[in-house]
Design a protein around this motif. Structure first.
Motif, PDB file in Angstrom:
ATOM      1  N   LEU A 195       0.895  -1.302   0.081  1.00  0.00           N
ATOM      2  CA  LEU A 195      -0.081  -0.023  -0.048  1.00  0.00           C
ATOM      3  C   LEU A 195       0.949   1.279   0.028  1.00  0.00           C
ATOM      4  N   SER A 196       0.491   2.163  -0.703  1.00  0.00           N
ATOM      5  CA  SER A 196       1.093   3.477  -0.836  1.00  0.00           C
ATOM      6  C   SER A 196       0.340   4.588  -0.650  1.00  0.00           C
ATOM      7  N   ALA A 197       0.738   5.937  -0.448  1.00  0.00           N
ATOM      8  CA  ALA A 197      -0.149   6.897  -0.410  1.00  0.00           C
ATOM      9  C   ALA A 197       0.532   8.622  -0.609  1.00  0.00           C
ATOM     10  N   ILE A 198      -0.042   9.272  -1.355  1.00  0.00           N
ATOM     11  CA  ILE A 198       0.400  10.699  -1.732  1.00  0.00           C
ATOM     12  C   ILE A 198      -0.506  11.553  -1.079  1.00  0.00           C
ATOM     13  N   ALA A 199       0.010  12.633  -0.380  1.00  0.00           N
ATOM     14  CA  ALA A 199      -1.177  13.835   0.124  1.00  0.00           C
ATOM     15  C   ALA A 199      -0.806  14.718  -0.864  1.00  0.00           C
ATOM     16  N   SER A 200      -1.628  15.352  -1.408  1.00  0.00           N
ATOM     17  CA  SER A 200      -1.215  16.585  -2.297  1.00  0.00           C
ATOM     18  C   SER A 200      -2.498  17.460  -2.434  1.00  0.00           C
ATOM     19  N   ALA A 201      -2.134  19.056  -2.612  1.00  0.00           N
ATOM     20  CA  ALA A 201      -3.105  20.190  -2.814  1.00  0.00           C
ATOM     21  C   ALA A 201      -2.112  21.116  -3.600  1.00  0.00           C
ATOM     22  N   ASP A 202      -3.128  21.641  -4.243  1.00  0.00           N
ATOM     23  CA  ASP A 202      -2.522  22.888  -5.119  1.00  0.00           C
ATOM     24  C   ASP A 202      -1.742  23.852  -4.533  1.00  0.00           C
ATOM     25  N   GLY A 203      -0.397  24.201  -4.799  1.00  0.00           N
ATOM     26  CA  GLY A 203       0.460  25.147  -4.112  1.00  0.00           C
ATOM     27  C   GLY A 203       1.186  24.551  -3.125  1.00  0.00           C
ATOM     28  N   HIS A 204       1.189  23.436  -2.751  1.00  0.00           N
ATOM     29  CA  HIS A 204       1.823  22.722  -1.631  1.00  0.00           C
ATOM     30  C   HIS A 204       2.572  21.606  -2.234  1.00  0.00           C
ATOM     31  N   VAL A 205       3.724  21.260  -1.600  1.00  0.00           N
ATOM     32  CA  VAL A 205       4.570  20.013  -1.825  1.00  0.00           C
ATOM     33  C   VAL A 205       3.928  18.813  -1.487  1.00  0.00           C
ATOM     34  N   PRO A 206       3.896  18.006  -2.367  1.00  0.00           N
ATOM     35  CA  PRO A 206       3.208  16.649  -1.734  1.00  0.00           C
ATOM     36  C   PRO A 206       3.853  15.775  -0.894  1.00  0.00           C
ATOM     37  N   ILE A 207       3.403  14.965   0.120  1.00  0.00           N
ATOM     38  CA  ILE A 207       4.147  14.138   0.629  1.00  0.00           C
ATOM     39  C   ILE A 207       3.664  12.849   0.808  1.00  0.00           C
ATOM     40  N   GLY A 208       4.366  11.951   1.206  1.00  0.00           N
ATOM     41  CA  GLY A 208       3.844  10.485   1.212  1.00  0.00           C
ATOM     42  C   GLY A 208       3.990   9.719   2.584  1.00  0.00           C
ATOM     43  N   PHE A 209       3.495   8.570   2.758  1.00  0.00           N
ATOM     44  CA  PHE A 209       3.558   7.752   4.004  1.00  0.00           C
ATOM     45  C   PHE A 209       4.334   6.731   4.131  1.00  0.00           C
ATOM     46  N   GLY A 210       5.466   6.627   2.958  1.00  0.00           N
ATOM     47  CA  GLY A 210       6.010   5.403   3.115  1.00  0.00           C
ATOM     48  C   GLY A 210       5.299   4.054   2.999  1.00  0.00           C
ATOM     49  N   PRO A 211       5.967   2.819   2.583  1.00  0.00           N
ATOM     50  CA  PRO A 211       5.456   1.673   2.185  1.00  0.00           C
ATOM     51  C   PRO A 211       4.650   1.160   3.564  1.00  0.00           C
ATOM     52  N   CYS A 212       3.963   0.367   2.999  1.00  0.00           N
ATOM     53  CA  CYS A 212       3.027  -0.635   3.980  1.00  0.00           C
ATOM     54  C   CYS A 212       3.057  -2.126   3.222  1.00  0.00           C
TER      55      CYS A 212
END
Length: 433
Positions: A408-425
């Protein structure tokens, strides 16, 4: 500071002198998740992920690089004390860490406390006192419900109460720990009586984990307007499921041995503060759905309670790895497909006076989309085993086989911001013992 408020630590222009942090998929300086790590010959202690490195927060505390009032919490062998801190104190610590990793003048005294992540072992980040799994992914609930109740997939209580069950904290493991196929009772359709055997319908569930912060005293509910103050952070969570055990045992008391044999989580705690830029409005309820009861209703939560996170599941089989094939994507979709917000599940959990404690873990339940491309389990993707998936090798899967590895993986994103992730599961399935 509410968890949807941003500050200088979220500035997209902020960079780190840790070169690998620039453009890092998961751990740019805008993330700074906490975890528990060890190196050869050392005990597990607290660290912060930054690019391809881990900052030893315990050593930083000993060196006087964090505020003295927070140093003891940074020296612990688990994150429970940090999670117990009031939100404003966690913000203070985040600002201090961000400053030391972004200011080149601090590099000489901080760099000795950095270690290559590849040379470290990650552990469960907290001592998990209790684990509760919810069922807030409405599309998953509909998809599964239709297999058993085509005309009425949701039970009458679903749109009134955040459904959950108490899971088993002792069998939660960090990413990378293999899963041993469980044995249990299952009743094949053609059999007159159950048998005791390895599960033949092993499945995964794509979920988010919610880490509890300060918590509440027994007998004292958490109001919905204060629920955000009790959320320390997030992770990915795979609630492995033996569907054949579940079908046989779950009535009348719900999941038991079908769920408690292993749960995999991503080991980094993405803090509530780091998630501030990625809050979004909770999708409105479909016309005709009942309004939530007053104890679960808060305008601010409805305006900011959803998460701008994209979730993904990939698989590799033994044959795929032998042929050097890349992981095959099973599904991808947004985390906003939750009928209830994380604040609502926290408020509901404590609404009867149940005491939540720092380091408790909540699972959202499987998050799926209305479309097949975003289904969060094989039970959905294969229509309960009736429509097997074909993989790049020509292999088919209705449920997981020995040697399969899920990530499982995930990326948080929003306009105007640097995306961040959760690392692998991730975990690989080993044969039953």
């Amino acid at each position: 500071m509410s968890w949807w408020q941003t500050d200088e630590t979220h500035d997209p222009a902020r960079t780190s002198w840790v070169n690998s942090a620039q453009g890092h998929r998961d751990f740019p300086i805008q993330n700074l998740p906490f975890g528990l790590f060890s190196r050869e010959g050392t005990a597990a202690h607290i660290g912060v992920a930054i690019g391809d490195s881990i900052l030893d927060l315990s050593a930083c505390a000993d060196a006087g690089l964090v505020p003295e009032t927070l140093a003891d919490a940074c020296r612990q062998d688990a994150l429970n004390a940090l999670m117990a801190l009031p939100g404003q104190e966690r913000v203070t610590l985040r600002r201090a860490i961000s400053a030391m990793l972004s200011d080149p003048a601090k590099r000489p005294e901080v760099e000795p406390h950095l270690h290559a992540a590849s040379a470290c072992t990650l552990h469960l980040p907290a001592r998990i006192g209790d684990y509760t799994d919810f069922y807030v992914g409405i599309h998953h609930a509909n998809n599964i419900g239709r297999q058993f109740r085509p005309d009425n997939p949701l039970l009458p209580n679903y749109k009134f109460v955040p459904i959950g069950y108490h899971g088993r904290a002792s069998s939660i493991r960090p990413s990378g720990v293999p899963l041993v196929r469980p044995r249990g009772q299952r009743k094949p359709p053609e059999a007159d009586a159950p048998i005791f055997a390895p599960t033949a319908r092993l499945d995964y569930e794509l979920e988010l984990g919610v880490w509890i912060g300060p918590g509440n005293a027994l007998g004292t509910p958490i109001p919905i307007g204060e629920a955000a103050e009790h959320i320390a952070g997030f992770c990915l969570l795979n609630d492995w499921s033996a569907r054949d055990f579940q079908a046989w045992e779950y009535q009348p008391l719900g999941p038991f041995l079908a769920k408690n044999f292993h749960t995999t989580i991503s080991p980094w705690v993405v803090t509530a503060e780091a998630m501030a830029p990625f809050r979004k409005a909770q999708p409105p309820r479909p016309e005709g759905d009942p309004a939530s009861l007053p104890y679960l209703t808060d305008p601010d939560d409805q305006a900011h309670g959803a998460l701008g996170v994209t979730l993904e599941v990939t698989i590799t089989t033994a044959a795929m790895r032998a042929q050097g094939l890349p992981p095959h994507r099973l599904s991808s979709g947004p985390a906003s497909n939750m009928y209830w917000t994380v604040n609502q599940i926290v408020a509901h959990h404590a609404s009867n006076g149940c005491n939540l404690t720092p380091g408790d873990l909540l699972g959202t339940g499987t998050i799926s989309t209305p479309e097949r491309e975003g289904f969060g389990s094989l039970m959905e993707l294969s229509s309960g085993g009736k429509a097997p998936l074909t993989l790049p090798t020509g292999e088919t899967r209705s449920f997981l086989e020995d040697g399969d590895a899920l990530t499982l993986s995930a990326i948080a994103s929003a306009d105007g911001h640097v995306p961040i992730g959760f690392g692998p599961c991730s975990a690989i399935v080993l044969p039953a013992r």
